[in-house]
Design an enzyme around this catalytic site. Structure first.
Site, short mmCIF file in Angstrom:
data_model
loop_
_atom_site.label_atom_id
_atom_site.label_comp_id
_atom_site.label_asym_id
_atom_site.label_seq_id
_atom_site.Cartn_x
_atom_site.Cartn_y
_atom_site.Cartn_z
N ARG A 90 0.83 -1.20 0.00
CA ARG A 90 0.00 0.00 0.00
C ARG A 90 0.87 1.26 0.00
O ARG A 90 0.38 2.35 -0.27
CB ARG A 90 -0.88 -0.02 1.26
CG ARG A 90 -2.15 0.78 1.18
CD ARG A 90 -2.93 0.68 2.47
NE ARG A 90 -3.64 -0.58 2.60
CZ ARG A 90 -4.83 -0.82 2.04
NH1 ARG A 90 -5.42 0.10 1.32
NH2 ARG A 90 -5.41 -1.98 2.22
N ARG A 129 -23.28 2.91 -2.00
CA ARG A 129 -23.58 1.80 -1.10
C ARG A 129 -24.67 2.21 -0.10
O ARG A 129 -24.66 3.32 0.42
CB ARG A 129 -22.31 1.42 -0.35
CG ARG A 129 -22.19 -0.05 -0.10
CD ARG A 129 -20.77 -0.48 0.04
NE ARG A 129 -20.06 0.31 1.04
CZ ARG A 129 -19.02 -0.16 1.72
NH1 ARG A 129 -18.61 -1.39 1.50
NH2 ARG A 129 -18.39 0.60 2.58
N ARG A 173 -10.37 9.13 1.29
CA ARG A 173 -9.72 7.86 0.93
C ARG A 173 -8.93 8.02 -0.37
O ARG A 173 -7.84 7.48 -0.51
CB ARG A 173 -10.76 6.74 0.78
CG ARG A 173 -11.26 6.23 2.11
CD ARG A 173 -12.35 5.21 1.93
NE ARG A 173 -11.88 3.97 1.32
CZ ARG A 173 -12.68 2.99 0.90
NH1 ARG A 173 -13.99 3.13 0.99
NH2 ARG A 173 -12.17 1.90 0.37
#
Ligand SMILES: [Zn+2]
Length: 217
Positions: A90, A129, A173
């Protein structure tokens, strides 16, 4: 010859889904950092307890703990033929640690496909979502909508948007992705293993491209 693939792409690009499919068709283990964390926590391993300690204190799990979990998995016989990595590395320092550990065993990252998705598309996907307040069922307005808007198919409960899925959290994010993870694109490009794949298509179309990229090796 072993085949180690690192899937790259922003949050919401579908790396997990694609990794699972690739793992099935190439008969390789799917190594996901999220799954490894859950597994170590459940088995209460030394690394799991160490990670839990950081998380309980509200901190981030340091790179070396994550790196150790992944290297530990990659050194098991099940990964002798290779692996499909998703969610790891990451950061650049994780990528360097991974390379170092693999080099010691005469292995390397063979391919780093980048699933390209625009910022707008990431926001669109991740804010779509909806969760059920009563039973926790999860829906996606684009890919898996409820039969009746705002109502859970399973229990009839009301659907809502979790804080994790609101536009501001998603933008944060993305910011973290650009700051910490996107340097890997240049890193793997310089190593000659980066391949770009258009991620704004169906799951099947993306999978076909990933297959082609792997078979061209
Ligand atoms: Zn429900």
């Amino acid at each position: 010859m072993a085949l180690f693939v690192v899937l790259l792409g922003p949050p919401g690009a579908g790396k997990g889904t694609q990794a699972k499919l690739l793992a099935q068709s190439f008969d390789l283990p799917h190594v996901s950092s999220g799954d490894l964390f859950r597994d170590h926590l459940k088995r209460e391993t030394r690394l799991g307890l160490l990670a839990k300690d950081y998380m309980d204190r509200g901190g981030l799990v340091p790179d070396n703990v994550t790196v150790d979990m992944v290297i530990d998995r990659l050194s098991q016989p099940v990964c002798q033929k290779g692996a499909i990595l998703d969610g790891f590395p990451r950061t650049l320092s994780q990528a360097l640690a991974l390379d170092e550990a693999m080099e010691e065993r005469g292995e390397q990252v063979d391919l780093a496909p980048l699933i390209q998705v625009s910022d707008d598309e990431v926001v669109k996907r991740l804010t779509a979502r909806r969760s059920c307040r009563s039973c926790g069922a999860v829906y996606h307005l684009l890919f898996n909508p409820p039969r009746v808007e705002g109502v859970c198919d399973v229990c009839g409960g009301p659907l809502y948007q979790r804080d994790d899925d609101n536009p501001e959290t998603v933008r944060n994010r993305l910011y973290t992705y650009y700051k910490e993870t996107s340097p890997l694109i240049g890193y793997y490009c310089a190593k000659g293993v980066l391949r770009e794949v258009d991620g704004e298509r169906s799951i099947d179309d993306i999978q076909v491209d990933l297959h082609a990229v792997i078979e061209a090796l």
